[in-house]
Design a protein around this motif. Structure first.
Motif, PDB file in Angstrom:
ATOM      1  N   ASN A 229       2.129   1.784  -3.449  1.00 53.08           N
ATOM      2  CA  ASN A 229       1.053   2.322  -4.294  1.00 53.08           C
ATOM      3  C   ASN A 229       0.863   3.819  -4.067  1.00 53.08           C
ATOM      4  N   VAL A 230       0.909   4.251  -2.810  1.00 47.85           N
ATOM      5  CA  VAL A 230       0.763   5.675  -2.500  1.00 47.85           C
ATOM      6  C   VAL A 230       1.939   6.456  -3.087  1.00 47.85           C
TER       7      VAL A 230
ATOM      8  N   GLU B 108      -1.092  19.502 -12.065  1.00 52.00           N
ATOM      9  CA  GLU B 108      -2.052  19.231 -10.981  1.00 52.00           C
ATOM     10  C   GLU B 108      -1.502  19.694  -9.648  1.00 52.00           C
TER      11      GLU B 108
ATOM     12  N   ARG C  10       3.783   5.659  -5.686  1.00 52.03           N
ATOM     13  CA  ARG C  10       3.619   5.718  -7.149  1.00 52.03           C
ATOM     14  C   ARG C  10       2.567   6.769  -7.524  1.00 52.03           C
ATOM     15  N   PHE C  11       1.485   6.810  -6.757  1.00 52.01           N
ATOM     16  CA  PHE C  11       0.439   7.799  -7.015  1.00 52.01           C
ATOM     17  C   PHE C  11       0.996   9.216  -6.884  1.00 52.01           C
ATOM     18  N   LEU C  12       1.723   9.466  -5.794  1.00 47.71           N
ATOM     19  CA  LEU C  12       2.290  10.798  -5.583  1.00 47.71           C
ATOM     20  C   LEU C  12       3.279  11.156  -6.683  1.00 47.71           C
ATOM     21  N   GLU C  13       4.090  10.192  -7.086  1.00 57.60           N
ATOM     22  CA  GLU C  13       5.058  10.441  -8.149  1.00 57.60           C
ATOM     23  C   GLU C  13       4.365  10.660  -9.492  1.00 57.60           C
ATOM     24  N   GLY C  14       3.183  10.047  -9.650  1.00 54.80           N
ATOM     25  CA  GLY C  14       2.473  10.138 -10.916  1.00 54.80           C
ATOM     26  C   GLY C  14       1.702  11.432 -11.118  1.00 54.80           C
ATOM     27  N   LEU C  15       1.561  12.205 -10.080  1.00 57.81           N
ATOM     28  CA  LEU C  15       0.840  13.473 -10.228  1.00 57.81           C
ATOM     29  C   LEU C  15       1.620  14.392 -11.159  1.00 57.81           C
TER      30      LEU C  15
ATOM     31  N   GLU D  92       4.041  13.237   2.778  1.00 56.19           N
ATOM     32  CA  GLU D  92       5.267  12.622   2.277  1.00 56.19           C
ATOM     33  C   GLU D  92       6.127  12.094   3.425  1.00 56.19           C
TER      34      GLU D  92
ATOM     35  N   HIS E 117       0.825  -1.204   0.000  1.00 55.38           N
ATOM     36  CA  HIS E 117       0.000   0.000   0.000  1.00 55.38           C
ATOM     37  C   HIS E 117       0.865   1.262   0.000  1.00 55.38           C
TER      38      HIS E 117
END
Length: 52
Positions: free
Chosen positions: A13-14, A25, A16-21, A45, A10
């Motif tokens: 996943n978080v 945005e 990756r999500f933060l890096e993907g922003l 973070e 998890h």
């Protein structure tokens, strides 16, 4: 051990999500309420890194 693996999954996943922003945005969020958003993002973070 299963809890540790699940938590790592998890957390990854978080991260990756933060890096993907996209920069756009993130800039929108910071511009909207820069002071509050920036502080919350840094706290998030730090917590994610502590968990990771």
């Amino acid at each position: 051990m299963a809890v540790k693996r699940s938590l790592k999954k998890h957390t990854d996943n978080v991260m990756r999500f933060l890096e993907g922003l996209s920069s756009r945005e993130m800039q929108f969020d910071l511009t909207r309420d820069q002071g509050e958003s920036e502080v919350k993002l840094k706290i998030l973070e730090k917590h994610v890194q502590d968990i990771h």
